[in-house]
Write a protein that holds these residues in place. Sequence first.
Motif, PDB file in Angstrom:
ATOM      1  N   ILE B 341      67.178 -19.014 -58.178  1.00 40.63           N
ATOM      2  CA  ILE B 341      66.721 -17.905 -57.337  1.00 40.63           C
ATOM      3  C   ILE B 341      66.721 -18.354 -55.881  1.00 40.63           C
ATOM      4  O   ILE B 341      66.113 -19.373 -55.554  1.00 40.63           O
ATOM      5  N   PRO B 342      67.432 -17.627 -55.021  1.00 36.81           N
ATOM      6  CA  PRO B 342      67.498 -18.026 -53.613  1.00 36.81           C
ATOM      7  C   PRO B 342      66.107 -18.094 -52.978  1.00 36.81           C
ATOM      8  O   PRO B 342      65.264 -17.244 -53.224  1.00 36.81           O
ATOM      9  N   ARG B 343      65.917 -19.102 -52.171  1.00 37.68           N
ATOM     10  CA  ARG B 343      64.620 -19.295 -51.536  1.00 37.68           C
ATOM     11  C   ARG B 343      64.462 -18.398 -50.311  1.00 37.68           C
ATOM     12  O   ARG B 343      65.439 -17.883 -49.777  1.00 37.68           O
ATOM     13  N   SER B 529      68.926  -6.335 -49.083  1.00 35.00           N
ATOM     14  CA  SER B 529      68.869  -7.408 -50.084  1.00 35.00           C
ATOM     15  C   SER B 529      68.522  -8.759 -49.471  1.00 35.00           C
ATOM     16  O   SER B 529      68.755  -9.004 -48.295  1.00 35.00           O
ATOM     17  N   HIS B 530      68.021  -9.620 -50.334  1.00 34.40           N
ATOM     18  CA  HIS B 530      67.473 -10.910 -49.930  1.00 34.40           C
ATOM     19  C   HIS B 530      68.542 -11.933 -49.568  1.00 34.40           C
ATOM     20  O   HIS B 530      68.364 -12.739 -48.678  1.00 34.40           O
ATOM     21  N   CYS B 531      69.648 -11.944 -50.287  1.00 33.16           N
ATOM     22  CA  CYS B 531      70.628 -13.006 -50.060  1.00 33.16           C
ATOM     23  C   CYS B 531      72.042 -12.442 -50.017  1.00 33.16           C
ATOM     24  O   CYS B 531      72.270 -11.251 -50.201  1.00 33.16           O
ATOM     25  N   GLY B 532      72.979 -13.337 -49.805  1.00 31.52           N
ATOM     26  CA  GLY B 532      74.375 -12.962 -49.663  1.00 31.52           C
ATOM     27  C   GLY B 532      74.930 -12.191 -50.845  1.00 31.52           C
ATOM     28  O   GLY B 532      75.840 -11.376 -50.672  1.00 31.52           O
ATOM     29  N   LEU B 533      74.412 -12.409 -52.040  1.00 29.77           N
ATOM     30  CA  LEU B 533      74.963 -11.678 -53.182  1.00 29.77           C
ATOM     31  C   LEU B 533      74.722 -10.180 -53.017  1.00 29.77           C
ATOM     32  O   LEU B 533      75.651  -9.381 -53.028  1.00 29.77           O
ATOM     33  N   GLY B 534      73.468  -9.820 -52.824  1.00 28.10           N
ATOM     34  CA  GLY B 534      73.157  -8.402 -52.647  1.00 28.10           C
ATOM     35  C   GLY B 534      73.784  -7.832 -51.382  1.00 28.10           C
ATOM     36  O   GLY B 534      74.268  -6.698 -51.369  1.00 28.10           O
TER      37      GLY B 534
END
Lengths: 239, 592
Positions: B341-343, B529-534
Amino acid sequence: MSKTITIDGQVIPFEEGQTIMEAATEAGVYIPHLCHHPEYTPHGSCKLCNVNVNGRTCSACTFPAMEGQQILNDAKDINEERKKITQMLFVEGNHFCPSCEKTGNCQLQAVAYHLNMLDDHFPLFYPHREMDASHAKVLIDHNRCIFCTLCVRASQQKDGKDVFAISGRGINKHLIINAESGLLKDSELEATDQAAHICPTGAILIKHTAYQVPIGERIYDHTQIDQVSLNSENLQHDN
Amino acid sequence: MTAFIQDLVEKNHYQHTHLLHILRAVQAHYHYIPKDAIEQIARLLAISRTQIMGVIEFYSFFHLSPRGHYEILISDSITDHLLGKHELAAYLEEKLNVKLGEVRADGLVSLDNTSCTGLCDQGPAGLVNGYALSRLDKAKVDQITDLINQQTPLEGWPQALFQVDDNLIRSDLLLSAPIPAGAALQSAFNRGLKETLNELDISGLRGRGGAGFKTATKWKFCSEELNDEHIVVCNADEGEPGTFKDRVLLNSYAHQVFEGMTLCAALIGAQQGFLYLRGEYLHLYDKLEAILAERRQAGLLGQNIVNADFNFDIEICLGAGAYICGEESALIESLEGKMGIPRNRPPYPVTHGYLGKPTVVNNVETFLAAASIAVNGGNWFANIGTDKSKGTKILSICGDCAQPGIYEYPFGTDIQTILDDCGASDVLGVQIGGPSGTFISNKEFSRLLAFEDLATGGSFIVFNQQRNILDVVNNFTHFFAHESCGFCTPCRVGTSLLKNQLDKIVDGHGSAGDVVALEELCQIVKKQSHCGLGQTAANPILTTLERYPELYQAQLKKISYEPGFDLDGALETARRLAKRDDAGAHLAQVEE
Ligand SMILES: Cc1cc2nc3c(=O)[nH]c(=O)nc-3n(C[C@H](O)[C@H](O)[C@H](O)COP(=O)(O)O)c2cc1C
Ligand code: SF4
């Protein structure tokens, strides 16, 4: 000279090490949130507290306040997207407010009212989720879990236990119980634990207390969540 | 079982950071993770059973219920689809007598889909018990079926089934002149470490994993952190569909990659390094371990490296099927034996990385380039490329072209040149940078390979005029929904909503407002979104919607509202209960 940030044009002082959320709350500025609670390590997952910091989207609950930040919070487009995020939380689970005993005391519902959410907007997922009624005094209805991890953190950080965890990936995320059987009755949870009371929705409930406070006399029946939140969180802060 | 687990945990020195190693071994042995194993591991590692449960349910290659003794996975990447994956999967189902997603009744074999396995240049590809199978066809399926039914152990399977080729087609600056082992370290110590970091700065090298952060700056920041321990991590998670250049670099240039890591360690003051190798590249593991051993023998790893009073070693950690672990902070979580899970950032890995220590994470190719730069100097690299993108980029080219494989190009090369070289004609468009990148149409082939125009971690997928763009977009959108870690609301729920909404349109159930709703949803997922994936999960839809709006519109029905579900289908249970099937027991989807 203390350092300051600016939220929606209002200059707000902060101390080194504070998050944007902490500085805002102290100054009486409400930033909507669900997974955040001032007594626990911020999680930053619900994304309701996303604000615009110098043009970038940041989670107010985890992002440090820094000198000179220009922050947009209570703006129409931001609140519109917050409403959509809230609607996502509604359609992902099974939230039938009229039949939920937490109605009126539920932060998810209260945030939805605050953001003027009038429908689900997105198609409902109707996921199949279980209940765990095995514990004598505490009930879990997984249908209403929003994965905020407040129970996880409360159990670890306040109760000195480790009763809850979030497992799984993506849309299959789910709350699990630390017991060989996986059942709440076999865990270390007691009804007096902080973890049993922290749930912002109706996912973790204390049994036999359901309608002691009648509908219509509940927390958010008369006061908006921004006021409730600022009052209680600053109270906790002062103590 | 008790003795097996005891022994395994002991071999892993009771380190909870080794949880993935341990679970990989249990899964390989039992074909699932038995409950008793969880309890025992929790006791021995002194971690909670819920942490173990979480990890098992997070990674695609771990299971709580038994898979087959032969666990077969087929790559579900768009490139495999182009090569006939559907037909192949159907044939596998028929021959092996098991449905996709199921275990055969006798427990011998199970079959399932898996995300891109990094064999896009030699698909359709798959995995058997984690080992890569290339160029699958009916003849090979027949062969595999026999081997399984005769219960031949994998060691006894013909090597041809596992043959993975490099397909290295165009070499330039880096690939045409690999450095001799030890050369970069010698150069660095001869020149001076500060001076070498300066050369790296002059080279202008930017990270090759996608984001393009300047490498010298990252190393400098990390070296300035006061801490007894610093960490070097090589990101070989290579999960972006259509990317496979790191596979080739690790197969044929591993010395130089390890040398780049060791160089980094010398410059930032690290003693510990990790190669985070995606689980799909298990076939490279033994070879890489042997190269590490060779380097220890040669005094290039371990104590007193090149007699320079410098100690450093590298450990290989295998992933277990999770694209998100390519994101650097998720990767670090995974290295620590947790869910990927990305921090929250700050703090960034350069100050608080692995176990809170200052950590440099770089792509395989970045380390490879850094080692060459240490030998040849900064200008050697900076003289090539464009103003903002120095040097060369290694591409993984696949899809509809005559010669899929690895191509190294100077930055600033135009797309048409690349298409000509790989033998692509009749091209509809190219997906550059994988699903998280950009789809460009055949009107844009004069655009350039460069951070300032078309940035890519290496993925370059060609589609010809016979392809249906919506199939491509649909495959990518499903990929993101499958790989979302689920941490944040906009991506966890948003990628599933995108998937459903796109399915609705593609399946012909969409109506007037649906494309607008789709685009609005894309913007939220991208922005919140929280990180690059989203933040990139909506790119396949957004980049094609921008270029081919009429394609989406053409899918829509000419009514103002279409229910998102099948009305008549929903009545099926009621019909069965009422034992009715007359006209009155059916509903039209819309009023005629
Ligand atoms: C979802 C996601 C997947 C990623 N996958 C990879 C990967 O497989 N390999 C890689 O080097 N970087 C990947 N990255 C980028 C890393 O987070 C990081 O930026 C990179 O490893 C830094 O190395 P570099 O500076 O050498 O590029 C990914 C990022 C995201 C958001
Ligand atoms: S954007 Fe997606 S992958 Fe990234 S943290 Fe959020 S849910 Fe996880």
